[in-house]
Design a protein around this motif. Structure first.
Motif, PDB file in Angstrom:
ATOM      1  N   GLU A  82       0.829  -1.202   0.000  1.00 27.26           N
ATOM      2  CA  GLU A  82       0.000   0.000   0.000  1.00 27.26           C
ATOM      3  C   GLU A  82       0.866   1.256   0.000  1.00 27.26           C
ATOM      4  O   GLU A  82       0.563   2.234  -0.699  1.00 27.26           O
ATOM      5  N   ALA A  83       1.974   1.223   0.769  1.00 25.03           N
ATOM      6  CA  ALA A  83       2.875   2.379   0.807  1.00 25.03           C
ATOM      7  C   ALA A  83       3.552   2.583  -0.540  1.00 25.03           C
ATOM      8  O   ALA A  83       3.720   3.717  -1.011  1.00 25.03           O
ATOM      9  N   PHE A  84       3.922   1.475  -1.191  1.00 25.17           N
ATOM     10  CA  PHE A  84       4.539   1.565  -2.519  1.00 25.17           C
ATOM     11  C   PHE A  84       3.537   2.122  -3.527  1.00 25.17           C
ATOM     12  O   PHE A  84       3.858   3.024  -4.315  1.00 25.17           O
ATOM     13  N   ALA A  85       2.318   1.582  -3.507  1.00 28.37           N
ATOM     14  CA  ALA A  85       1.295   2.020  -4.463  1.00 28.37           C
ATOM     15  C   ALA A  85       0.971   3.499  -4.294  1.00 28.37           C
ATOM     16  O   ALA A  85       0.680   4.200  -5.273  1.00 28.37           O
ATOM     17  N   ALA A 112       9.889   0.838   1.126  1.00 32.11           N
ATOM     18  CA  ALA A 112       8.962   1.072   0.009  1.00 32.11           C
ATOM     19  C   ALA A 112       9.436   2.253  -0.829  1.00 32.11           C
ATOM     20  O   ALA A 112       9.430   2.204  -2.066  1.00 32.11           O
ATOM     21  N   ALA A 113       9.874   3.318  -0.165  1.00 31.96           N
ATOM     22  CA  ALA A 113      10.363   4.492  -0.896  1.00 31.96           C
ATOM     23  C   ALA A 113      11.648   4.176  -1.648  1.00 31.96           C
ATOM     24  O   ALA A 113      11.809   4.561  -2.818  1.00 31.96           O
ATOM     25  N   ALA A 114      12.576   3.459  -0.998  1.00 34.24           N
ATOM     26  CA  ALA A 114      13.832   3.107  -1.659  1.00 34.24           C
ATOM     27  C   ALA A 114      13.590   2.175  -2.836  1.00 34.24           C
ATOM     28  O   ALA A 114      14.182   2.331  -3.915  1.00 34.24           O
ATOM     29  N   MET A 115      12.704   1.202  -2.641  1.00 36.07           N
ATOM     30  CA  MET A 115      12.418   0.251  -3.706  1.00 36.07           C
ATOM     31  C   MET A 115      11.701   0.926  -4.865  1.00 36.07           C
ATOM     32  O   MET A 115      11.877   0.542  -6.032  1.00 36.07           O
ATOM     33  N   SER A 116      10.918   1.943  -4.584  1.00 48.32           N
ATOM     34  CA  SER A 116      10.239   2.689  -5.644  1.00 48.32           C
ATOM     35  C   SER A 116      11.255   3.318  -6.593  1.00 48.32           C
ATOM     36  O   SER A 116      11.110   3.238  -7.817  1.00 48.32           O
ATOM     37  N   GLY A 117      12.293   3.935  -6.016  1.00 45.71           N
ATOM     38  CA  GLY A 117      13.324   4.526  -6.857  1.00 45.71           C
ATOM     39  C   GLY A 117      14.046   3.498  -7.687  1.00 45.71           C
ATOM     40  O   GLY A 117      14.330   3.719  -8.877  1.00 45.71           O
ATOM     41  N   TRP A 118      14.356   2.349  -7.085  1.00 40.96           N
ATOM     42  CA  TRP A 118      15.052   1.290  -7.815  1.00 40.96           C
ATOM     43  C   TRP A 118      14.158   0.739  -8.928  1.00 40.96           C
ATOM     44  O   TRP A 118      14.617   0.508 -10.044  1.00 40.96           O
ATOM     45  N   TRP A 119      12.883   0.531  -8.622  1.00 38.20           N
ATOM     46  CA  TRP A 119      11.932  -0.057  -9.571  1.00 38.20           C
ATOM     47  C   TRP A 119      11.783   0.818 -10.806  1.00 38.20           C
ATOM     48  O   TRP A 119      11.672   0.310 -11.920  1.00 38.20           O
TER      49      TRP A 119
END
Length: 324
Positions: free
Chosen positions: A257-260, A310-317
């Motif tokens: 949910e945080a990622f979305a 979630a924030a870090a993975m968002s940038g990587w994604w």
């Protein structure tokens, strides 16, 4: 240091390579699989300090020749991470790769004066004990059940016994539920994290419908890699076994949910009763791992919790989403 990571082009191996290279070490990745092209581009700036060697973990002669060239530290990361289906078809291979293939490497490390060996084990080694205790520290009696769990626990005991017999500076780490950059499935890994499955659904343009909350003491892969790097660099670790975890349970559903929320149009939610979903939970719930040993001895604690990862993975994604 000159460091060999066996299983180096895999999920955890690539995260560890990134951390070690950033800390100034020379890294050799030994694996049957090629370096993913995107990872090759991401690591290209390190030049000759990164080498990739194609080979099988059971090639004792080839591995001995590689270690004989001069190595300061070894990471035993090659493993078949098997769920029930893979265990049914590859029982002998799980034990061969996860336990027996390590023995020639340990003996080669002793012969050629390798300073330290770190074996990447798993919280699965606690097995059924994970349902009987409120928290799992390194002294908790283990009760491994699956062949994968049995193999990881046995690898720890084998590494420790070789150290006792031959005087090697060998230790093991129990990694909690790892997720993050470079995760992928394949012929030797059929238990992807919930976070990986959530991102895969997003990549297909679908809502991520999660069949449960996914409460675990998740550990973001760069955090796990930094902990292993600390142990590789430590002058004289006081123990032969360390837990690596964030130390507290949180929900993969909340993570999704945080990622979305960072990407308008994406949706992560609980699956409705009876609703079919491609996202699968792997294994029963278990107690979180205690992290006091790493904290007290080295001052290490995980930096990424639910929202931060979630924030870090968002940038990587956004940079590497073709890998998910």
């Amino acid at each position: 240091m000159k460091i060999i990571i066996f299983g180096g082009t895999g999920f955890v191996g690539l995260n560890l390579a990134e951390v070690l290279l950033a800390r100034g070490h020379d890294v050799t990745l030994y694996d049957r699989a090629d370096l993913p092209p995107s990872a090759g581009r991401a690591l290209a700036d390190h030049g000759a300090r990164l080498k990739v060697v194609r080979g099988d973990i059971t090639d004792a002669m080839g591995i001995d020749a590689l270690i004989a060239k001069g190595v300061d530290a070894i990471v035993l990361g090659a493993a078949i991470t098997a769920g029930d289906e893979l265990e049914r078809v590859s029982t002998a291979r799980v034990l061969e790769v996860n336990v027996m293939a390590q023995i020639p490497i340990l003996l080669a490390a002793i012969r050629h004066g390798v300073r330290r060996v770190v074996n990447l084990s798993s919280a699965s080694a606690y097995g059924a004990a994970g349902q009987r205790f409120e928290i799992l520290d390194e002294e908790t009696p283990c009760d491994p059940v699956s062949f994968y769990a049995i193999s990881k626990f046995t690898s720890e005991r084998s590494v420790a016994r070789h150290a006792e017999l031959f005087g090697g500076d060998f230790l093991s780490v129990r990694l909690s539920a790892v997720f993050g950059p470079w995760e992928r499935t394949g012929s030797v890994r059929d238990t992807p994290s919930l976070q990986f499955q959530i991102l895969a659904a997003f990549g297909r343009g679908e809502p991520a419908t999660v069949p449960g909350s996914g409460m675990k003491d998740w550990i973001y892969a760069p955090d796990a890699a930094e902990a292993v790097a600390v142990l590789l660099e430590a002058e004289r670790p006081r123990h032969r076994l360390y837990n690596i975890s964030c130390g507290a349970a949180w929900s993969a559903l909340k993570w999704g949910e945080a990622f979305a929320a960072l990407h308008p149009g994406l949706q992560c939610r609980s699956a409705a009763p009876g609703e079919t979903t491609s996202i699968k939970l792997h294994g029963p719930d278990r107690a979180p791992l205690a992290v006091a040993r790493m904290a007290n001895e080295f001052g290490w604690r995980a930096r990424f919790g639910c929202a931060e990862s979630a924030a870090a993975m968002s940038g990587w994604w956004m940079k590497h989403r073709e890998n998910v």
